[in-house]
Design an enzyme around this catalytic site. Structure first.
Site, PDB file in Angstrom:
ATOM      1  N   LYS A 241      93.897  46.220  18.102  1.00 35.20           N
ATOM      2  CA  LYS A 241      94.592  44.949  18.345  1.00 35.20           C
ATOM      3  C   LYS A 241      93.602  43.791  18.243  1.00 35.20           C
ATOM      4  O   LYS A 241      92.404  43.956  18.522  1.00 35.20           O
ATOM      5  CB  LYS A 241      95.281  44.958  19.720  1.00 35.20           C
TER       6      LYS A 241
ATOM      7  N   LYS B 265      87.822  49.165  28.984  1.00 34.11           N
ATOM      8  CA  LYS B 265      86.909  48.047  29.274  1.00 34.11           C
ATOM      9  C   LYS B 265      85.706  48.502  30.091  1.00 34.11           C
ATOM     10  O   LYS B 265      84.584  48.067  29.845  1.00 34.11           O
ATOM     11  CB  LYS B 265      87.651  46.916  29.993  1.00 34.11           C
TER      12      LYS B 265
ATOM     13  N   LYS C 120      90.186  39.127  22.183  1.00 31.52           N
ATOM     14  CA  LYS C 120      89.099  38.188  22.436  1.00 31.52           C
ATOM     15  C   LYS C 120      87.784  38.912  22.700  1.00 31.52           C
ATOM     16  O   LYS C 120      86.750  38.550  22.171  1.00 31.52           O
ATOM     17  CB  LYS C 120      89.490  37.383  23.665  1.00 31.52           C
TER      18      LYS C 120
HETATM   19  N1  AQP Z   1      96.728  41.415  19.708  1.00 26.80           N
HETATM   20  C1  AQP Z   1      97.761  41.093  20.454  1.00 26.80           C
HETATM   21  N2  AQP Z   1      99.014  41.210  19.969  1.00 26.80           N
HETATM   22  C2  AQP Z   1     100.083  40.874  20.740  1.00 26.80           C
HETATM   23  N3  AQP Z   1      99.980  40.405  21.992  1.00 26.80           N
HETATM   24  C3  AQP Z   1      98.741  40.259  22.515  1.00 26.80           C
HETATM   25  N4  AQP Z   1      98.292  39.827  23.710  1.00 26.80           N
HETATM   26  C4  AQP Z   1      96.931  39.876  23.734  1.00 26.80           C
HETATM   27  N5  AQP Z   1      96.485  40.355  22.558  1.00 26.80           N
HETATM   28  C5  AQP Z   1      97.576  40.605  21.774  1.00 26.80           C
HETATM   29  C6  AQP Z   1      99.159  39.342  24.783  1.00 26.80           C
HETATM   30  O1  AQP Z   1      98.724  38.054  25.161  1.00 26.80           O
HETATM   31  C7  AQP Z   1      99.067  37.851  26.534  1.00 26.80           C
HETATM   32  C8  AQP Z   1      97.885  37.264  27.267  1.00 26.80           C
HETATM   33  O2  AQP Z   1      96.912  38.278  27.395  1.00 26.80           O
HETATM   34  P1  AQP Z   1      95.640  38.161  28.256  1.00 26.80           P
HETATM   35  O3  AQP Z   1      95.786  37.181  29.308  1.00 26.80           O
HETATM   36  O4  AQP Z   1      95.166  39.549  28.547  1.00 26.80           O
HETATM   37  O5  AQP Z   1      94.785  37.461  27.204  1.00 26.80           O
HETATM   38  P2  AQP Z   1      93.502  37.789  26.590  1.00 26.80           P
HETATM   39  O6  AQP Z   1      92.526  38.178  27.629  1.00 26.80           O
HETATM   40  O7  AQP Z   1      93.274  36.603  25.753  1.00 26.80           O
HETATM   41  O8  AQP Z   1      93.916  39.021  25.673  1.00 26.80           O
HETATM   42  P3  AQP Z   1      92.939  39.840  24.889  1.00 26.80           P
HETATM   43  O9  AQP Z   1      92.383  39.146  23.744  1.00 26.80           O
HETATM   44  O10 AQP Z   1      93.637  41.126  24.634  1.00 26.80           O
HETATM   45  O11 AQP Z   1      91.807  40.018  25.952  1.00 26.80           O
HETATM   46  P4  AQP Z   1      90.842  41.159  26.137  1.00 26.80           P
HETATM   47  O12 AQP Z   1      89.996  41.148  24.926  1.00 26.80           O
HETATM   48  O13 AQP Z   1      90.143  40.761  27.379  1.00 26.80           O
HETATM   49  O14 AQP Z   1      91.657  42.419  26.259  1.00 26.80           O
HETATM   50  C9  AQP Z   1      99.489  39.202  27.086  1.00 26.80           C
HETATM   51  O15 AQP Z   1     100.899  39.228  27.204  1.00 26.80           O
HETATM   52  C10 AQP Z   1      99.035  40.165  26.041  1.00 26.80           C
HETATM   53  O16 AQP Z   1      99.868  41.311  25.976  1.00 26.80           O
END
Ligand code: AQP
Length: 332
Positions: A195, A112, A198
């Site tokens: 993966k 990040k 968001k």
């Molecule tokens: N692609 C994924 N597959 C399985 N699990 C996932 N999680 C996130 N992406 C995947 C799981 O969701 C939970 C919440 O994660 P978070 O609070 O980090 O949510 P987020 O910010 O919405 O997740 P993102 O999209 O992955 O965010 P960024 O883009 O900021 O990195 C966690 O248990 C996570 O493992």
């Protein structure tokens, strides 16, 4: 009853399919036979800039989605992280126990911060995993249901818990990750080597739970696959098709073998169409329930007040023990 704990960020209006299948769905199952604590982690959200009005709204939408997905405040403790000040307090203690190099090895931070550049990366983003450690240890959680991307942070949590326990005296439970292999990493529909995320996925690669299912259907139908024609499971050679099969399997309850047999002699388009329908069948009632909770802000506030009180009872006890073991003078 074993204690489980997990959190989700309120960083966008809608959760995505990876959040749901990788984490939230397990939260719903685990509330039945565990002492479950689930939170919307707004302190984590401000590691990147947030508009205050949007952040406030997103926290509400997040809670409504968790309820819409099936969390039951009678069966679990559902709360907002910033309502429990002990998270930030224990995070400071854990910050002081963590080596700089140790924190710098966290791959999520490296990825990040590389994207954001040094000047716009906050120190908060750097210590994010330490706050997460505090989140977990405060509740003496036995298990933490998360997606694969969180495994490294959980390993650090165990290391830090052990360090504290050795340096002072046994205080923290060592938490185990609860990661279901089949749904641990839902992939970006446009880039099935990454993966679904968001912040990193393109709009077409990301399935948002609150979008019109027609929009999501288009995304499923234009998902990147490969030049073959046979629907089969092979993560290396056919990551796109394998991802669609995993999602189908998670939503339909059918095994991958059953699905491969079901689609025999049919092309990828059949899998995509069926998946879009299956998703719509699940997501429409989810959206309806979520809207119901958003239409009743008083009930949402009540749920959160009860949750914060239950959470604080546990968190304050752990923090008091920690402060005492460290050698802080008790307040008179
Ligand atoms: N692609 C994924 N597959 C399985 N699990 C996932 N999680 C996130 N992406 C995947 C799981 O969701 C939970 C919440 O994660 P978070 O609070 O980090 O949510 P987020 O910010 O919405 O997740 P993102 O999209 O992955 O965010 P960024 O883009 O900021 O990195 C966690 O248990 C996570 O493992």
């Amino acid at each position: 009853r074993p204690r489980v704990l997990s959190g989700i960020q309120p960083t966008s209006g809608s959760f995505h399919l990876g959040n749901y299948l990788g984490a939230v769905r397990q939260w719903v199952d685990l509330q039945e036979s565990n002492d479950a604590f689930y939170m919307v982690v707004d302190l984590h959200a401000i590691t990147v800039p947030q508009d205050p009005a949007v952040l406030r709204e997103n926290a509400r939408v997040s809670v409504a989605q968790l309820l819409g997905a099936g969390l039951d405040p009678e069966r679990c403790t559902l709360f907002i992280q910033s309502h429990v000040p002990e998270h930030a307090q224990l995070a400071w203690v854990m910050n002081c126990l963590t080596g700089f190099g140790e924190a710098a090895r966290m791959t999520q931070f490296k990825d990040k911060s590389a994207k954001q550049g040094n000047e716009s990366t906050s120190v908060g983003l750097f210590t994010y995993p330490i706050l997460q450690i505090a989140d977990i240890l405060l509740y003496q959680a036995d298990a933490v249901p998360v997606g694969e991307d969180q495994r490294q942070h959980l390993e650090l949590t165990r290391d830090l818990a052990e360090r504290f326990n050795t340096r002072y005296r046994p205080t923290f439970t060592l938490p185990k990750p609860y990661i279901l292999k089949a749904t641990a990493k839902i992939l970006d529909l446009q880039d099935p080597t990454a993966k679904m995320s968001k912040s990193a996925s393109s709009a077409k690669g990301l399935v948002n739970l609150l979008d019109d299912p027609k929009v999501s259907a288009k995304k499923f139908k234009s998902a990147v696959t490969d030049t073959g024609t046979v629907v089969s499971y092979d993560e290396q050679e056919k990551p796109g098709v394998s991802n669609l099969l995993q999602i189908h399997s998670a939503l339909s309850g059918q095994s991958i073998e059953q699905l491969v047999a079901h689609f025999e002699g049919r092309m990828y388009g059949a899998l995509k169409t069926e998946l879009a329908e299956l998703f719509a069948e699940w997501v429409l009632p989810f959206q309806e329930r979520t809207r119901g909770y958003l239409d009743d802000p008083a009930e949402l506030d009540r749920v959160l007040a009860v949750g914060a009180e239950k959470a604080r009872a546990v968190a304050s006890e752990t923090l008091a023990t920690v402060y005492d073991r460290i050698g802080f003078l008790p307040a008179a």
